[in-house]
Structure formats: C-alpha cells, structure tokens
Write an enzyme that holds these catalytic residues in place. Structure first.
Site, PDB file in Angstrom:
ATOM      1  N   ASP A 191       0.334  -0.856  -0.284  1.00  0.00           N
ATOM      2  CA  ASP A 191       0.017  -0.134   0.036  1.00  0.00           C
ATOM      3  C   ASP A 191       0.808   1.091   0.015  1.00  0.00           C
ATOM      4  OD1 ASP A 191      -2.622   1.438   0.097  1.00  0.00           O
ATOM      5  OD2 ASP A 191      -2.182   0.835   2.486  1.00  0.00           O
TER       6      ASP A 191
ATOM      7  N   SER B  60      -8.031  -5.593   4.926  1.00  0.00           N
ATOM      8  CA  SER B  60      -8.170  -5.344   3.840  1.00  0.00           C
ATOM      9  C   SER B  60      -8.792  -6.958   2.852  1.00  0.00           C
ATOM     10  CB  SER B  60      -7.016  -4.666   2.723  1.00  0.00           C
ATOM     11  OG  SER B  60      -6.977  -3.045   3.806  1.00  0.00           O
TER      12      SER B  60
ATOM     13  N   LEU C 205      12.562 -19.634  -4.224  1.00  0.00           N
ATOM     14  CA  LEU C 205      11.178 -18.781  -3.945  1.00  0.00           C
ATOM     15  C   LEU C 205       9.987 -19.172  -4.627  1.00  0.00           C
ATOM     16  CD1 LEU C 205       9.997 -16.350  -2.029  1.00  0.00           C
ATOM     17  CD2 LEU C 205      11.231 -14.881  -3.942  1.00  0.00           C
TER      18      LEU C 205
ATOM     19  N   HIS D  41       2.374   3.282  -8.385  1.00  0.00           N
ATOM     20  CA  HIS D  41       2.770   1.963  -9.544  1.00  0.00           C
ATOM     21  C   HIS D  41       3.679   1.494  -9.734  1.00  0.00           C
ATOM     22  CE1 HIS D  41      -1.878   2.505  -7.556  1.00  0.00           C
ATOM     23  NE2 HIS D  41      -1.541   3.193  -8.762  1.00  0.00           N
TER      24      HIS D  41
END
Ligand code: FPP
Length: 247
Positions: free
Chosen positions: A18, A194, A129, A35
């Site tokens: 965020d 959220s 990962l 962004h």
C-alpha cells in the site's frame, strides 16, 4: 542482513503493498508513477526475499475491490504484470523461483492471463522462492469459491461431509500448497487486513510499516524480518510450554 538468523526465517511472508498513490502525491507526480515505482519495489523485494531464503512470498497486487477504481487506473494496473514479467522473468527463472497466482483468473484481461500463464509454465520446476501474485483477489471470495468446489464434489458423490476438516477444506482453496502466513507486512501505515488471505493469516504475525510501498526495499524487509525474529509465537500455548522453555 547479518543480524538475521537463517534458521528462524518465516516460511511464508505476505505483503499488502500500500502507498503507491501517496508516494506519488507527496512528489507531485501522477498516481501512475507511484504504481510504476511500485513495480521497481516488487523487483527489489523478490530478489531480497530469494537471497534471504524465504520460502513463499505472496504479493497483493490487485484486490477484487480495486476493480472499483477509475478505469484509467485499473487499465494501468493491468499492464504492470506484463511489464514486470517482460523485464524480470529471466532473472526469476535463473534464481529457480516458481511463480503462482491466486484470485479470480477469469476476470483478468487476456494480456494478464497470458503473461501469468507463461510465467507459471516457465517456472513450474522452480524449487526456490515460491512467488505468489494475488490478482483480482479477495479472501472471502476465495473461501466462498472453495466451498463451491467442495459442494460440487459432494453433488458428484465424491465427497462426504464427515470427511471435512480444516486441512481438507484448505485443499480446495485457490492454491492448496500455500502454507499458513508467518509474517504479514502492510506498508503505507494503515492498520487493516483488507480482505487478504483471510484463511491463511490465522496465526500470522502482523507488521505495519509507515514506509510507502515504493520506498520499501531490502533494508526495510530485513528490518521487518528482524522484528519477526524477536517475537514469541505461542499458537495458543503458554510461554512455559514452548520448546526451549526453562521454567
Ligand atoms: C495500493 O496502493 C496498491 C495497489 C492497488 C497496487 C499495487 C501494485 C503494485 C505495487 C505493482 C504490482 C506489480 C506487479 C508486478 C503485479 P494505493 O494506490 O492504494 O496507494 P494509496 O493508499 O497511497 O493511494
């Protein structure tokens, strides 16, 4: 990095990324620049998480609620996965990472589905990962969808209600191999969940960072992991019951 214990790394770190918009506003830039800077932060965090030996990294890239944003912003956000994979897939493959996705795949535009499918296929043998993108994702929706899959199995006579327990239910979620979250990080300072990974965060340690997502880099991740390693995870037990307790 030196103060971290490799033995005490969280297996699954999930991030609510965020603050892109505020990062841009603070600099007098359009939200789209925030962004785009957020994609750079994704690149850095993925590399850092892999270097640090984290097992699973789940990134909340677009929520089901984000569809309600202005069309221009949604259109921009739907271009970012393609831009990221175009630039980063060679490095991700070289590292042996595996890409997975969770969320409402059918709602994503064709370009996003295509690049996701391509990334998933080309990394399917990756044992390093495990990098999970949550796209058009909502935790409640995921749980409802799991219930729907289960009910269909029952209708087809392949499932008996008496066989239902938490482990079985979890196997109907979007990504059955996703383990419980150990550490949930939210950047941007808000103290909310959220609708993210509601099933998987049952025992997660929470860390809210005041840092806006584009400023969240290797140093901030390392600090978050150091904070995590200071915590005592009891899973409902008393301190005295934990391994290594002296009393
Ligand atoms: C929330 O910040 C962030 C998003 C809705 C988008 C997150 C996307 C990225 C970080 C890039 C994704 C990258 C890939 C590779 C898929 P906000 O815009 O709500 O920030 P604000 O609260 O400051 O307005």
């Amino acid at each position: 990095m030196s103060e971290l214990s490799p033995q005490a790394m969280p297996n699954h770190v999930a991030v609510i990324m965020d603050g892109n918009g505020r990062w841009a506003e603070q600099r007098g830039l359009p939200r789209s620049d925030g962004h785009r800077a957020g994609v750079d932060a994704v690149r850095e965090i993925v590399r850092a998480a892999d270097d640090l030996g984290i097992g699973f990294l789940t990134l909340y890239a677009f929520s089901t609620e984000n569809w309600n944003r202005p069309k221009t912003e949604v259109d921009l956000l739907m271009k970012l996965p393609e831009e990221y994979f175009e630039q980063e897939l060679p490095d991700v493959i070289q590292r042996g990472c595996r890409i997975r996705s969770i969320g409402q795949r059918d709602r994503l535009p064709p370009n996003v589905r295509r690049c996701l499918d391509d990334a998933v296929t080309r990394t399917q043998d990756g044992t390093g990962l495990q990098l999970v993108f949550a796209l058009s994702y909502g935790g409640r929706g995921e749980i409802v969808e799991a219930a729907r899959r289960l009910l269909r199995e029952q209708e087809a006579g392949r499932f008996d209600a008496d066989g239902l327990d938490e482990k079985v239910f979890a196997s109907y979620l979007d990504e059955p191999e996703l383990p419980d979250v150990d550490l949930l990080i939210r950047t941007g300072g808000e103290r909310r969940v959220s609708n993210f990974l509601l099933w998987q965060i049952a025992y997660a340690e929470l860390l809210v960072s005041e840092c806006m997502w584009p400023d969240f880099g290797r140093a901030e991740l390392t600090a978050a992991l150091a904070d995590y390693q200071q915590r005592e995870r009891r899973f409902g037990k008393t301190s005295a019951q934990l391994p290594g307790a002296t009393r």
